[in-house]
Design a protein around this motif. Structure first.
Motif, PDB file in Angstrom:
ATOM      1  N   MET A   1       0.814  -1.186   0.000  1.00  0.00           N
ATOM      2  CA  MET A   1       0.000   0.000   0.000  1.00  0.00           C
ATOM      3  C   MET A   1       0.867   1.263   0.000  1.00  0.00           C
ATOM      4  O   MET A   1       0.559   2.219  -0.702  1.00  0.00           O
ATOM      5  CB  MET A   1      -0.906  -0.074   1.246  1.00  0.00           C
ATOM      6  N   LYS A   2       1.920   1.205   0.790  1.00  0.00           N
ATOM      7  CA  LYS A   2       2.811   2.348   0.854  1.00  0.00           C
ATOM      8  C   LYS A   2       3.482   2.590  -0.503  1.00  0.00           C
ATOM      9  O   LYS A   2       3.721   3.722  -0.895  1.00  0.00           O
ATOM     10  CB  LYS A   2       3.877   2.132   1.933  1.00  0.00           C
ATOM     11  N   GLN A   3       3.752   1.497  -1.209  1.00  0.00           N
ATOM     12  CA  GLN A   3       4.405   1.629  -2.528  1.00  0.00           C
ATOM     13  C   GLN A   3       3.474   2.300  -3.532  1.00  0.00           C
ATOM     14  O   GLN A   3       3.904   3.125  -4.340  1.00  0.00           O
ATOM     15  CB  GLN A   3       4.828   0.258  -3.047  1.00  0.00           C
ATOM     16  N   THR A   4       2.220   1.960  -3.545  1.00  0.00           N
ATOM     17  CA  THR A   4       1.283   2.563  -4.493  1.00  0.00           C
ATOM     18  C   THR A   4       1.073   4.036  -4.191  1.00  0.00           C
ATOM     19  O   THR A   4       0.954   4.868  -5.100  1.00  0.00           O
ATOM     20  CB  THR A   4      -0.075   1.829  -4.492  1.00  0.00           C
ATOM     21  N   ILE A   5       1.028   4.404  -2.920  1.00  0.00           N
ATOM     22  CA  ILE A   5       0.875   5.816  -2.554  1.00  0.00           C
ATOM     23  C   ILE A   5       2.125   6.591  -2.995  1.00  0.00           C
ATOM     24  O   ILE A   5       2.031   7.699  -3.546  1.00  0.00           O
ATOM     25  CB  ILE A   5       0.623   5.959  -1.029  1.00  0.00           C
ATOM     26  N   PHE A   6       3.265   5.993  -2.785  1.00  0.00           N
ATOM     27  CA  PHE A   6       4.521   6.638  -3.175  1.00  0.00           C
ATOM     28  C   PHE A   6       4.585   6.829  -4.701  1.00  0.00           C
ATOM     29  O   PHE A   6       4.952   7.894  -5.193  1.00  0.00           O
ATOM     30  CB  PHE A   6       5.716   5.789  -2.685  1.00  0.00           C
ATOM     31  N   ILE A   7       4.185   5.824  -5.468  1.00  0.00           N
ATOM     32  CA  ILE A   7       4.183   5.909  -6.940  1.00  0.00           C
ATOM     33  C   ILE A   7       3.188   6.960  -7.409  1.00  0.00           C
ATOM     34  O   ILE A   7       3.469   7.756  -8.305  1.00  0.00           O
ATOM     35  CB  ILE A   7       3.888   4.528  -7.548  1.00  0.00           C
ATOM     36  N   LEU A   8       1.998   7.002  -6.791  1.00  0.00           N
ATOM     37  CA  LEU A   8       1.001   8.009  -7.166  1.00  0.00           C
ATOM     38  C   LEU A   8       1.498   9.420  -6.854  1.00  0.00           C
ATOM     39  O   LEU A   8       1.268  10.367  -7.607  1.00  0.00           O
ATOM     40  CB  LEU A   8      -0.329   7.746  -6.458  1.00  0.00           C
ATOM     41  N   LEU A   9       2.183   9.559  -5.752  1.00  0.00           N
ATOM     42  CA  LEU A   9       2.732  10.854  -5.376  1.00  0.00           C
ATOM     43  C   LEU A   9       3.797  11.311  -6.379  1.00  0.00           C
ATOM     44  O   LEU A   9       3.801  12.466  -6.817  1.00  0.00           O
ATOM     45  CB  LEU A   9       3.318  10.776  -3.963  1.00  0.00           C
ATOM     46  N   ILE A  10       4.671  10.418  -6.807  1.00  0.00           N
ATOM     47  CA  ILE A  10       5.710  10.749  -7.795  1.00  0.00           C
ATOM     48  C   ILE A  10       5.077  11.080  -9.139  1.00  0.00           C
ATOM     49  O   ILE A  10       5.474  12.051  -9.811  1.00  0.00           O
ATOM     50  CB  ILE A  10       6.722   9.599  -7.906  1.00  0.00           C
ATOM     51  N   LEU A  11       4.095  10.324  -9.577  1.00  0.00           N
ATOM     52  CA  LEU A  11       3.411  10.620 -10.839  1.00  0.00           C
ATOM     53  C   LEU A  11       2.717  11.972 -10.796  1.00  0.00           C
ATOM     54  O   LEU A  11       2.715  12.711 -11.783  1.00  0.00           O
ATOM     55  CB  LEU A  11       2.404   9.515 -11.173  1.00  0.00           C
ATOM     56  N   ASN A  12       2.127  12.302  -9.675  1.00  0.00           N
ATOM     57  CA  ASN A  12       1.462  13.594  -9.523  1.00  0.00           C
ATOM     58  C   ASN A  12       2.474  14.735  -9.641  1.00  0.00           C
ATOM     59  O   ASN A  12       2.222  15.747 -10.297  1.00  0.00           O
ATOM     60  CB  ASN A  12       0.734  13.634  -8.178  1.00  0.00           C
ATOM     61  N   ILE A  13       3.624  14.565  -9.026  1.00  0.00           N
ATOM     62  CA  ILE A  13       4.671  15.594  -9.092  1.00  0.00           C
ATOM     63  C   ILE A  13       5.202  15.732 -10.516  1.00  0.00           C
ATOM     64  O   ILE A  13       5.392  16.839 -11.031  1.00  0.00           O
ATOM     65  CB  ILE A  13       5.804  15.263  -8.102  1.00  0.00           C
ATOM     66  N   LEU A  14       5.437  14.587 -11.171  1.00  0.00           N
ATOM     67  CA  LEU A  14       5.971  14.613 -12.534  1.00  0.00           C
ATOM     68  C   LEU A  14       4.991  15.225 -13.529  1.00  0.00           C
ATOM     69  O   LEU A  14       5.397  15.897 -14.470  1.00  0.00           O
ATOM     70  CB  LEU A  14       6.358  13.200 -12.986  1.00  0.00           C
ATOM     71  N   THR A  15       3.716  15.018 -13.346  1.00  0.00           N
ATOM     72  CA  THR A  15       2.748  15.599 -14.286  1.00  0.00           C
ATOM     73  C   THR A  15       2.588  17.092 -14.079  1.00  0.00           C
ATOM     74  O   THR A  15       2.251  17.827 -14.996  1.00  0.00           O
ATOM     75  CB  THR A  15       1.371  14.918 -14.159  1.00  0.00           C
TER      76      THR A  15
END
Length: 181
Positions: A1-15
């Protein structure tokens, strides 16, 4: 769960990062950038420049030109066989010479016939070393001439017809290439 939140956070920053630095440019600016930076435009421009300098070379061949030929020092040492009348035998004698030569000419190509008209002047000095040192000079103040090959191919005549056509064709190719780009 922590990994998916971390990936979503990085994608949000990159977009969001590119959106902050995004620029709007017009279609004309895009076309100008493509014409200046594309590989095809670079190739077309260099092909055009090569044909341009070929054409300039052709134009320069039509103009008169000055030629300067110099041979400041030509030192020769030879041993020659000579007949000695006093002793009635052949003898070997050393012969040393120093030759200097200069020629200045004005030339004009004739495109109709493939020949060349020239005006020139030359000066020559020969210094012979040996038992006695002898210096001789030879000078031609002015000489007019025509060099005309009789049964040779006249490349000047054909260049005069073809060079402007080649240059125009390359100009059209360059414009077409820029439009395609």
């Amino acid at each position: 769960m922590k990994q998916t939140i971390f990936i979503l956070l990085i994608l949000n920053i990159l977009t969001k990062l590119p959106a902050q630095n995004a620029q709007t440019i017009s279609l004309k600016e895009v076309l100008d950038i493509a014409q200046k930076q594309s590989l095809d435009a670079f190739k077309s421009k260099n092909m055009y420049l090569a044909s341009y300098w070929d054409y300039r070379s052709f134009v320069a061949k039509q103009l008169p030109f000055v030629d300067l030929n110099l041979n400041p020092f030509d030192l020769r040492r030879t041993i020659t066989k000579r007949y000695d009348f006093d002793q009635n035998v052949d003898v070997f004698r050393e012969q040393k010479t120093l030759d200097s030569y200069a020629n200045l000419s004005l030339n004009q190509n004739i495109p109709f016939t493939g020949g060349k008209i020239y005006i020139d002047s030359d000066l020559s000095r020969l210094l012979s070393y040996g038992e006695t040192e002898i210096t001789t000079f030879s000078a031609t103040l002015i000489r007019f001439g025509l060099v005309q090959p009789l049964f040779a191919y006249n490349d000047l005549k054909w260049e005069k017809k073809l060079s402007p056509l080649k240059f125009d064709k390359e100009k059209q190719e360059y414009n077409r290439s820029l439009e395609e780009t």
